[in-house]
Design a protein around this motif. Sequence first.
Motif, mmCIF file in Angstrom:
data_model
loop_
_atom_site.group_PDB
_atom_site.id
_atom_site.type_symbol
_atom_site.label_atom_id
_atom_site.label_comp_id
_atom_site.label_asym_id
_atom_site.label_seq_id
_atom_site.Cartn_x
_atom_site.Cartn_y
_atom_site.Cartn_z
ATOM 1 N N ALA A 103 3.037 1.328 -0.419
ATOM 2 C CA ALA A 103 4.453 0.692 -0.137
ATOM 3 C C ALA A 103 4.554 -0.624 0.171
ATOM 4 O O ALA A 103 6.178 -0.806 0.264
ATOM 5 N N ILE A 104 3.128 -1.264 -0.287
ATOM 6 C CA ILE A 104 3.226 -2.612 0.368
ATOM 7 C C ILE A 104 3.738 -3.195 -1.500
ATOM 8 O O ILE A 104 3.264 -3.068 -2.350
ATOM 9 N N PRO A 105 4.830 -4.196 -1.034
ATOM 10 C CA PRO A 105 4.793 -4.783 -2.835
ATOM 11 C C PRO A 105 4.723 -5.806 -2.947
ATOM 12 O O PRO A 105 3.815 -6.310 -2.641
ATOM 13 N N ILE A 106 3.546 -5.644 -3.931
ATOM 14 C CA ILE A 106 2.053 -6.773 -4.487
ATOM 15 C C ILE A 106 2.964 -7.579 -4.912
ATOM 16 O O ILE A 106 1.974 -8.697 -4.370
ATOM 17 N N VAL A 107 4.031 -7.893 -5.131
ATOM 18 C CA VAL A 107 4.548 -9.244 -5.637
ATOM 19 C C VAL A 107 4.975 -10.664 -4.521
ATOM 20 O O VAL A 107 4.652 -11.116 -4.109
ATOM 21 N N ALA A 108 5.312 -9.124 -3.697
ATOM 22 C CA ALA A 108 5.197 -10.063 -2.094
ATOM 23 C C ALA A 108 3.926 -10.255 -1.016
ATOM 24 O O ALA A 108 3.761 -11.455 -0.784
ATOM 25 N N ILE A 109 2.794 -9.545 -1.738
ATOM 26 C CA ILE A 109 1.532 -9.913 -0.732
ATOM 27 C C ILE A 109 0.751 -10.903 -1.691
ATOM 28 O O ILE A 109 0.054 -11.410 -0.662
ATOM 29 N N ALA A 110 1.010 -10.619 -2.632
ATOM 30 C CA ALA A 110 0.333 -11.982 -3.660
ATOM 31 C C ALA A 110 0.267 -13.251 -3.449
ATOM 32 O O ALA A 110 -0.639 -13.665 -3.122
ATOM 33 N N PRO A 111 1.512 -13.847 -2.650
ATOM 34 C CA PRO A 111 1.392 -15.541 -2.383
ATOM 35 C C PRO A 111 0.472 -15.737 -1.288
ATOM 36 O O PRO A 111 -0.475 -16.639 -0.481
ATOM 37 N N LEU A 112 0.366 -14.115 0.350
ATOM 38 C CA LEU A 112 0.029 -14.675 1.426
ATOM 39 C C LEU A 112 -1.700 -14.589 0.658
ATOM 40 O O LEU A 112 -2.876 -14.922 1.322
ATOM 41 N N LEU A 113 -2.593 -13.523 -0.163
ATOM 42 C CA LEU A 113 -3.809 -13.519 -0.947
ATOM 43 C C LEU A 113 -4.101 -15.240 -0.976
ATOM 44 O O LEU A 113 -5.565 -14.914 -0.700
ATOM 45 N N ILE A 114 -2.792 -15.509 -1.835
ATOM 46 C CA ILE A 114 -3.668 -16.559 -2.087
ATOM 47 C C ILE A 114 -3.822 -18.213 -1.301
ATOM 48 O O ILE A 114 -4.663 -18.452 -1.243
ATOM 49 N N PHE A 115 -2.906 -17.475 -0.473
ATOM 50 C CA PHE A 115 -3.438 -18.333 1.235
ATOM 51 C C PHE A 115 -3.992 -18.522 1.806
ATOM 52 O O PHE A 115 -4.547 -19.462 2.944
ATOM 53 N N SER A 116 -5.016 -16.889 1.682
ATOM 54 C CA SER A 116 -5.952 -16.555 2.403
ATOM 55 C C SER A 116 -6.815 -16.788 1.990
ATOM 56 O O SER A 116 -8.011 -16.880 2.421
ATOM 57 N N PHE A 117 -7.414 -16.371 0.864
ATOM 58 C CA PHE A 117 -8.296 -16.848 -0.186
ATOM 59 C C PHE A 117 -9.078 -17.577 -1.163
ATOM 60 O O PHE A 117 -9.565 -18.200 -1.620
ATOM 61 N N GLY A 118 -7.352 -18.900 -1.227
ATOM 62 C CA GLY A 118 -7.257 -20.042 -2.288
ATOM 63 C C GLY A 118 -7.477 -19.528 -3.475
ATOM 64 O O GLY A 118 -6.728 -18.031 -3.789
ATOM 65 N N TYR A 119 -7.589 -20.629 -4.493
ATOM 66 C CA TYR A 119 -6.951 -20.389 -5.916
ATOM 67 C C TYR A 119 -8.219 -19.758 -6.109
ATOM 68 O O TYR A 119 -8.962 -19.446 -8.216
ATOM 69 N N SER A 120 -9.232 -19.162 -6.164
ATOM 70 C CA SER A 120 -10.425 -18.655 -6.362
ATOM 71 C C SER A 120 -10.220 -16.833 -7.387
ATOM 72 O O SER A 120 -9.108 -16.625 -7.312
ATOM 73 N N LEU A 121 -11.377 -16.723 -8.069
ATOM 74 C CA LEU A 121 -10.810 -15.095 -8.538
ATOM 75 C C LEU A 121 -10.614 -14.328 -7.549
ATOM 76 O O LEU A 121 -9.937 -12.919 -7.756
ATOM 77 N N LEU A 122 -11.081 -13.888 -6.463
ATOM 78 C CA LEU A 122 -10.553 -12.886 -5.700
ATOM 79 C C LEU A 122 -9.283 -12.919 -4.538
ATOM 80 O O LEU A 122 -9.486 -11.323 -5.037
ATOM 81 N N PRO A 123 -8.162 -13.436 -5.144
ATOM 82 C CA PRO A 123 -6.926 -12.803 -4.712
ATOM 83 C C PRO A 123 -7.002 -11.860 -5.684
ATOM 84 O O PRO A 123 -5.892 -10.825 -5.614
ATOM 85 N N LYS A 124 -6.871 -12.451 -7.013
ATOM 86 C CA LYS A 124 -6.428 -11.715 -8.287
ATOM 87 C C LYS A 124 -7.557 -10.369 -8.380
ATOM 88 O O LYS A 124 -6.996 -9.186 -8.344
ATOM 89 N N VAL A 125 -8.868 -10.181 -8.287
ATOM 90 C CA VAL A 125 -8.918 -9.041 -7.947
ATOM 91 C C VAL A 125 -8.460 -7.752 -7.203
ATOM 92 O O VAL A 125 -8.141 -6.448 -6.761
#
Length: 301
Positions: A103-125
């Motif tokens: 139920a979590i909107p992925i489009v909304a959580i993706a920027p938060l993952l970028i903010f937490s883990f940086g611009y590396s491969l990890l947020p996309k995975v």
Amino acid sequence: MKLLQAIRRAWPPLVALFLLLAFWQLYVQTQNIDPLILPAPLRIISATIAARSTFAAHIGTTLYETLAGLGASLAFGVLMAAIIDLSPLARRAIYPLLVASQAIPIVAIAPLLIFSFGYSLLPKVIVVTLICFFPITVSMASGLRGTDPELMKLYRTFGASELVIFWRVRLPHALPSFFSGLRIAATYAVVGAFLGELVSAIYGLGILFVYQERSFRTDLAYGDVIITALLSIALFALVSLIERIALPWYYAAGRERDWHEAGRPPRRRRAPRQSKQTLELPATVQAESPHELTTPRKESL
């Protein structure tokens, strides 16, 4: 024979796709629509072929993120399915959380993952894993729970341990369901990588789509979307091929043919043709009067 069957299965969607593209092309040409708003299919194809070197530089990154995320979701999904199946307490505790994660909107959580883990491969995975692990977990758990209980009782009668039953009975029985979920996950995996790259990336089809959209190259943006869809279809076909190779016993029995024949309506059998004698008999009977039919003949008396 197999080639003819493949052609027979492929021509309906190909014809439907051709008709859709032909309608799209005619609509754009007859209505004189601006290519910046809606380019014609031939324009999209020619522009995509002309920019093939640009697309080739970004496809590898998207494919790498897709496979990495799909592998992580595969390992996590199988582990969660095994835990849910072996422990009823874990099933009651974890299963609602798994449903809530979708139920979590992925489009909304993706920027938060970028903010937490940086611009590396990890947020996309992580984005791909969040999208793909759920169908694998649910399908695998359903396959494990659908094992024939009589067969498990038979193995326990012969003294087999739970580990042996899981490895020889439950896991093979769950593999068809597992591959069904994996096909769905493979379709979503490319989309997940695309969404992760939309937020922030250096290479990839997602960030390339953003660049093309901002430069008003609508035809190339449509070509980017088409390449993403083709990657999803290719990954789906690869998983189907692996399923065919991994489960030869499942398809050797000709189950697809049986299911196909079971879905057909029963054929009506033609009534057997009546002979001339039987056809003429009612006419002779009707020629006699009712009195003669009810009154016994003298010869019979």
